[in-house]
Motif scaffolding. Structure first.
Motif, mmCIF file in Angstrom:
data_model
loop_
_atom_site.group_PDB
_atom_site.id
_atom_site.type_symbol
_atom_site.label_atom_id
_atom_site.label_comp_id
_atom_site.label_asym_id
_atom_site.label_seq_id
_atom_site.Cartn_x
_atom_site.Cartn_y
_atom_site.Cartn_z
ATOM 1 N N ALA A 79 0.684 -1.237 0.259
ATOM 2 C CA ALA A 79 0.438 -0.223 -0.095
ATOM 3 C C ALA A 79 1.254 0.924 0.338
ATOM 4 O O ALA A 79 0.048 2.628 0.201
ATOM 5 C CB ALA A 79 -0.949 0.180 1.345
ATOM 6 N N GLY A 80 2.375 1.105 0.048
ATOM 7 C CA GLY A 80 3.251 2.117 0.227
ATOM 8 C C GLY A 80 3.568 3.204 1.871
ATOM 9 O O GLY A 80 3.782 3.647 1.476
ATOM 10 N N ILE A 81 2.623 1.872 2.388
ATOM 11 C CA ILE A 81 2.420 3.069 4.305
ATOM 12 C C ILE A 81 4.011 2.549 3.909
ATOM 13 O O ILE A 81 4.658 3.938 5.583
ATOM 14 C CB ILE A 81 1.813 2.218 4.719
ATOM 15 C CG1 ILE A 81 0.266 2.436 4.836
ATOM 16 C CG2 ILE A 81 1.802 3.090 6.286
ATOM 17 C CD1 ILE A 81 -1.236 1.957 4.808
ATOM 18 N N TYR A 82 4.274 1.296 4.415
ATOM 19 C CA TYR A 82 5.681 1.266 5.065
ATOM 20 C C TYR A 82 7.044 1.410 3.824
ATOM 21 O O TYR A 82 6.494 0.684 2.459
ATOM 22 C CB TYR A 82 6.077 -0.279 5.544
ATOM 23 C CG TYR A 82 5.652 0.083 6.883
ATOM 24 C CD1 TYR A 82 5.107 1.441 7.324
ATOM 25 C CD2 TYR A 82 4.941 -1.265 7.116
ATOM 26 C CE1 TYR A 82 4.795 1.276 8.546
ATOM 27 C CE2 TYR A 82 4.507 -1.319 8.522
ATOM 28 C CZ TYR A 82 4.224 -0.690 9.055
ATOM 29 O OH TYR A 82 3.654 -0.860 10.657
ATOM 30 N N THR A 83 8.146 2.072 3.487
ATOM 31 C CA THR A 83 9.325 1.893 3.093
ATOM 32 C C THR A 83 10.562 0.699 3.081
ATOM 33 O O THR A 83 10.060 0.646 3.625
ATOM 34 C CB THR A 83 9.642 3.178 2.384
ATOM 35 O OG1 THR A 83 8.648 4.304 1.334
ATOM 36 C CG2 THR A 83 10.812 2.482 1.421
ATOM 37 N N PRO A 84 10.139 -0.178 2.046
ATOM 38 C CA PRO A 84 11.330 -1.312 2.187
ATOM 39 C C PRO A 84 12.675 -0.816 2.455
ATOM 40 O O PRO A 84 12.519 -0.285 2.291
ATOM 41 C CB PRO A 84 11.043 -2.315 0.908
ATOM 42 C CG PRO A 84 10.221 -1.707 0.510
ATOM 43 C CD PRO A 84 10.008 -0.315 0.197
ATOM 44 N N THR A 85 13.120 -1.805 3.588
ATOM 45 C CA THR A 85 14.289 -1.338 3.293
ATOM 46 C C THR A 85 16.062 -1.707 2.518
ATOM 47 O O THR A 85 16.971 -0.808 1.781
ATOM 48 C CB THR A 85 15.181 -2.071 5.269
ATOM 49 O OG1 THR A 85 14.101 -1.491 6.232
ATOM 50 C CG2 THR A 85 16.396 -1.338 5.416
ATOM 51 N N GLN A 86 14.932 -2.926 1.797
ATOM 52 C CA GLN A 86 15.648 -3.293 0.657
ATOM 53 C C GLN A 86 14.740 -4.323 -0.754
ATOM 54 O O GLN A 86 13.232 -3.825 0.212
ATOM 55 C CB GLN A 86 16.501 -4.234 1.016
ATOM 56 C CG GLN A 86 17.561 -4.999 0.153
ATOM 57 C CD GLN A 86 18.097 -6.555 0.985
ATOM 58 O OE1 GLN A 86 19.070 -6.266 1.365
ATOM 59 N NE2 GLN A 86 18.116 -7.569 0.346
ATOM 60 N N GLY A 87 15.344 -2.961 -1.413
ATOM 61 C CA GLY A 87 14.754 -4.323 -2.487
ATOM 62 C C GLY A 87 13.237 -3.548 -2.473
ATOM 63 O O GLY A 87 13.250 -1.823 -2.478
ATOM 64 N N HIS A 88 12.463 -3.478 -3.705
ATOM 65 C CA HIS A 88 10.846 -2.894 -3.810
ATOM 66 C C HIS A 88 9.697 -3.239 -4.777
ATOM 67 O O HIS A 88 10.199 -4.454 -4.762
ATOM 68 C CB HIS A 88 11.329 -1.646 -5.502
ATOM 69 C CG HIS A 88 11.826 -2.406 -6.384
ATOM 70 N ND1 HIS A 88 12.688 -3.383 -6.690
ATOM 71 C CD2 HIS A 88 11.169 -2.553 -7.630
ATOM 72 C CE1 HIS A 88 12.632 -3.964 -8.062
ATOM 73 N NE2 HIS A 88 11.453 -3.079 -8.396
ATOM 74 N N VAL A 89 9.609 -1.961 -4.573
ATOM 75 C CA VAL A 89 7.329 -3.239 -5.053
ATOM 76 C C VAL A 89 7.120 -1.609 -5.944
ATOM 77 O O VAL A 89 7.055 -0.888 -5.663
ATOM 78 C CB VAL A 89 6.227 -2.996 -3.856
ATOM 79 C CG1 VAL A 89 5.088 -3.199 -4.272
ATOM 80 C CG2 VAL A 89 6.903 -3.613 -2.758
ATOM 81 N N GLU A 90 6.517 -2.984 -6.868
ATOM 82 C CA GLU A 90 6.302 -1.705 -8.416
ATOM 83 C C GLU A 90 4.698 -2.170 -8.546
ATOM 84 O O GLU A 90 4.170 -3.555 -8.910
ATOM 85 C CB GLU A 90 6.905 -1.906 -9.472
ATOM 86 C CG GLU A 90 6.739 -1.204 -10.886
ATOM 87 C CD GLU A 90 7.377 -1.951 -11.861
ATOM 88 O OE1 GLU A 90 6.735 -1.056 -13.390
ATOM 89 O OE2 GLU A 90 8.330 -1.651 -11.660
ATOM 90 N N VAL A 91 3.797 -1.369 -8.375
ATOM 91 C CA VAL A 91 2.650 -1.074 -8.458
ATOM 92 C C VAL A 91 1.867 -0.849 -9.445
ATOM 93 O O VAL A 91 1.806 0.912 -9.746
ATOM 94 C CB VAL A 91 1.837 -1.033 -7.020
ATOM 95 C CG1 VAL A 91 -0.257 -1.492 -7.301
ATOM 96 C CG2 VAL A 91 2.237 -2.030 -6.077
#
Length: 250
Positions: A79-91
């Protein structure tokens, strides 16, 4: 086309000033998932570690695991509430989250005013809200209470209003932490058809639930989390069986 790509996602929560041994022992005693490490005044709680998966149109993913396994944390990362420490999420696509369906409610405002406020917060234009407001009001069955400040509502009444607003919307991607409840047994029965329609509108759905029945009814694949890592992902029946196995419980 809607899509979710989770690539090697790791998420750490630093707890500053928690290096004292008694504090660390307390954290260890209450933790049911994730990993705790660190010292010298800082403890790192790993909520997710090296999580990878992809979802496309038509996917209905159920997140499974014990309390603290990382289900809600993963939803918040997507949902974009937390930003990953490592890696990424593409939505790709419009995301609608039910992680907090009463978010944005103003307790001193009326029910009608909160329909407008919540609608604007969720990205609707004034014209779109105007088209939906009568239908939302009718579905709530709150009548004249909609003219009163929501601070006088019972918890069940507030959930009715929030549920009616949320389920009037459409999205490409739907994120849910357990199935929405309304706090009213009679209203839940009425809401079932609306909830099913709401969930079926989404191109992709990700739902975290402790209910096997919910996962079986709404999902076509499942992801099993343990201590913030992906233990297995696959067909719903197979993953639910693995969840109950000694292999997972050890």
């Amino acid at each position: 086309m809607a899509s979710i790509d989770v690539d090697d996602v790791t998420l750490h929560f630093p707890i500053i000033g928690a290096g004292d041994r008694s504090v660390k022992n307390t954290l260890l005693s209450i933790a049911t998932g994730g990993k705790i490490s660190g010292g010298s005044g800082t403890i790192l709680v790993t909520g997710l570690e090296h999580v990878n998966f992809q979802l496309r149109d038509g996917d209905r993913l159920g997140l499974i695991g014990h309390n603290g396994a990382g289900k809600s944390t993963l939803l918040k990362v997507i949902a974009g509430i937390y930003t990953p420490t490592q890696g990424h999420v593409e939505v790709q696509g419009k995301v609608l989250s039910t992680l907090n369906i009463t978010l944005g409610f103003e307790m001193e405002a009326t029910g009608f005013e909160n329909i407008i406020l919540r609608g604007r917060l969720l990205g609707l234009s004034s014209a779109e809200i105007k088209l939906k407001i009568d239908e939302i009001a009718e579905f709530t069955e709150l009548g004249r209470y909609l003219e009163l400040p929501v601070r006088v509502y019972s918890s069940g009444m507030l959930m009715r209003l929030a549920f009616a607003i949320m389920t009037s919307l459409e999205s490409d991607i739907l994120l849910m932490d357990e199935v929405i409840g309304t706090g009213d047994a009679r209203f839940i029965h009425k809401a079932e058809a609306r909830l099913n329609e709401f969930m079926n509108k989404a191109k992709i759905m990700v739902i975290a639930s402790h209910s096997d029945d919910v996962i079986k009814e709404f999902c076509n694949k499942a992801l099993l989390l343990k201590n913030g890592t992906v233990f297995a992902m696959g067909e719903v029946g197979e993953i639910l069986e693995l969840y109950q196995s000694d292999e997972y419980q050890d």
